[in-house]
Design a protein around this motif. Structure first.
Motif, short mmCIF file in Angstrom:
data_model
loop_
_atom_site.label_atom_id
_atom_site.label_comp_id
_atom_site.label_asym_id
_atom_site.label_seq_id
_atom_site.Cartn_x
_atom_site.Cartn_y
_atom_site.Cartn_z
N PHE A 1 4.94 17.82 13.61
CA PHE A 1 4.25 17.15 12.51
C PHE A 1 4.98 15.90 12.04
N ALA A 2 6.28 15.89 12.06
CA ALA A 2 7.05 14.71 11.66
C ALA A 2 7.41 13.94 12.92
N GLN A 3 6.65 12.87 13.19
CA GLN A 3 6.88 12.12 14.41
C GLN A 3 7.36 10.73 14.09
N SER A 4 8.25 10.22 14.93
CA SER A 4 8.78 8.88 14.74
C SER A 4 7.92 7.88 15.49
N ALA A 5 7.88 6.67 14.94
CA ALA A 5 7.14 5.59 15.57
C ALA A 5 7.79 4.28 15.17
N ASP A 6 7.32 3.20 15.75
CA ASP A 6 7.82 1.89 15.35
C ASP A 6 6.67 0.90 15.35
N VAL A 7 6.84 -0.17 14.58
CA VAL A 7 5.82 -1.21 14.47
C VAL A 7 6.52 -2.55 14.27
N GLN A 8 5.98 -3.58 14.89
CA GLN A 8 6.49 -4.94 14.68
C GLN A 8 5.43 -5.68 13.88
N ALA A 9 5.84 -6.23 12.74
CA ALA A 9 4.89 -6.90 11.85
C ALA A 9 5.64 -7.86 10.94
N THR A 10 4.89 -8.51 10.05
CA THR A 10 5.45 -9.44 9.08
C THR A 10 5.37 -8.81 7.70
N ILE A 11 6.43 -8.97 6.91
CA ILE A 11 6.45 -8.42 5.55
C ILE A 11 5.46 -9.18 4.68
N LYS A 12 4.62 -8.44 3.99
CA LYS A 12 3.65 -9.03 3.08
C LYS A 12 4.18 -8.98 1.65
N ALA A 13 4.82 -7.86 1.28
CA ALA A 13 5.36 -7.70 -0.07
C ALA A 13 6.53 -6.73 -0.06
N VAL A 14 7.48 -6.97 -0.97
CA VAL A 14 8.64 -6.09 -1.14
C VAL A 14 8.65 -5.65 -2.60
N ASP A 15 8.70 -4.32 -2.83
CA ASP A 15 8.74 -3.79 -4.19
C ASP A 15 10.03 -2.98 -4.34
N VAL A 16 11.04 -3.61 -4.95
CA VAL A 16 12.34 -2.96 -5.09
C VAL A 16 12.25 -1.78 -6.06
N LYS A 17 11.45 -1.88 -7.11
CA LYS A 17 11.34 -0.80 -8.09
C LYS A 17 10.68 0.44 -7.50
N LYS A 18 9.66 0.25 -6.68
CA LYS A 18 8.96 1.38 -6.06
C LYS A 18 9.58 1.78 -4.73
N LEU A 19 10.65 1.07 -4.32
CA LEU A 19 11.32 1.34 -3.05
C LEU A 19 10.33 1.34 -1.89
N SER A 20 9.58 0.24 -1.77
CA SER A 20 8.59 0.17 -0.70
C SER A 20 8.45 -1.25 -0.15
N ILE A 21 7.95 -1.30 1.06
CA ILE A 21 7.67 -2.57 1.73
C ILE A 21 6.25 -2.48 2.27
N THR A 22 5.47 -3.52 2.02
CA THR A 22 4.12 -3.60 2.56
C THR A 22 4.11 -4.62 3.68
N LEU A 23 3.58 -4.22 4.83
CA LEU A 23 3.52 -5.12 5.97
C LEU A 23 2.13 -5.75 6.08
N ASP A 24 2.01 -6.74 6.96
CA ASP A 24 0.73 -7.43 7.09
C ASP A 24 -0.36 -6.56 7.71
N ASP A 25 -0.01 -5.36 8.17
CA ASP A 25 -1.03 -4.42 8.63
C ASP A 25 -1.66 -3.67 7.46
N GLY A 26 -1.17 -3.96 6.23
CA GLY A 26 -1.72 -3.34 5.02
C GLY A 26 -1.13 -2.00 4.67
N LYS A 27 -0.23 -1.50 5.49
CA LYS A 27 0.36 -0.18 5.25
C LYS A 27 1.66 -0.31 4.46
N VAL A 28 1.90 0.69 3.60
CA VAL A 28 3.09 0.72 2.74
C VAL A 28 4.10 1.66 3.37
N TYR A 29 5.35 1.21 3.42
CA TYR A 29 6.45 1.98 4.00
C TYR A 29 7.49 2.23 2.92
#
Length: 86
Positions: A21-49
């Motif tokens: 169930f916990a599988q690793s993956a990788d993606v190459q993309a461009t950062i769209k937004a960085v949220d230091v308070k929420k500890l997250s990065i949004t990429l140009d694919d629209g997904k939040v990491y």
């Protein structure tokens, strides 16, 4: 003894799919937004990491190309490693 070993092997074979169930993956993309308070990065694919608390955001701004190595945990993408593409 044989019965015990057979029971252990049967139990292991039944429970082994649960580890996938916990599988690793990788993606190459461009950062769209960085949220230091929420500890997250949004990429140009629209997904939040999500990132760990000790994550270093230095050099990560909108427009930076990255390769993100992540694991999906409880439906959230958690970054294991991140590399800036030059």
């Amino acid at each position: 003894m044989r019965l015990l070993i057979a029971a252990l092997l049967t139990t292991a074979s039944i429970l082994s799919p649960l580890a996938s169930f916990a599988q690793s993956a990788d993606v190459q993309a461009t950062i769209k937004a960085v949220d230091v308070k929420k500890l997250s990065i949004t990429l140009d694919d629209g997904k939040v990491y999500k990132v760990p608390e000790e994550f270093n955001f230095e050099g990560l701004t909108s427009g930076v190309k990255v390769v993100v190595f992540f694991t999906v945990v409880d439906g959230q993408r958690v970054i294991d490693d991140l590399e800036i593409v030059k």
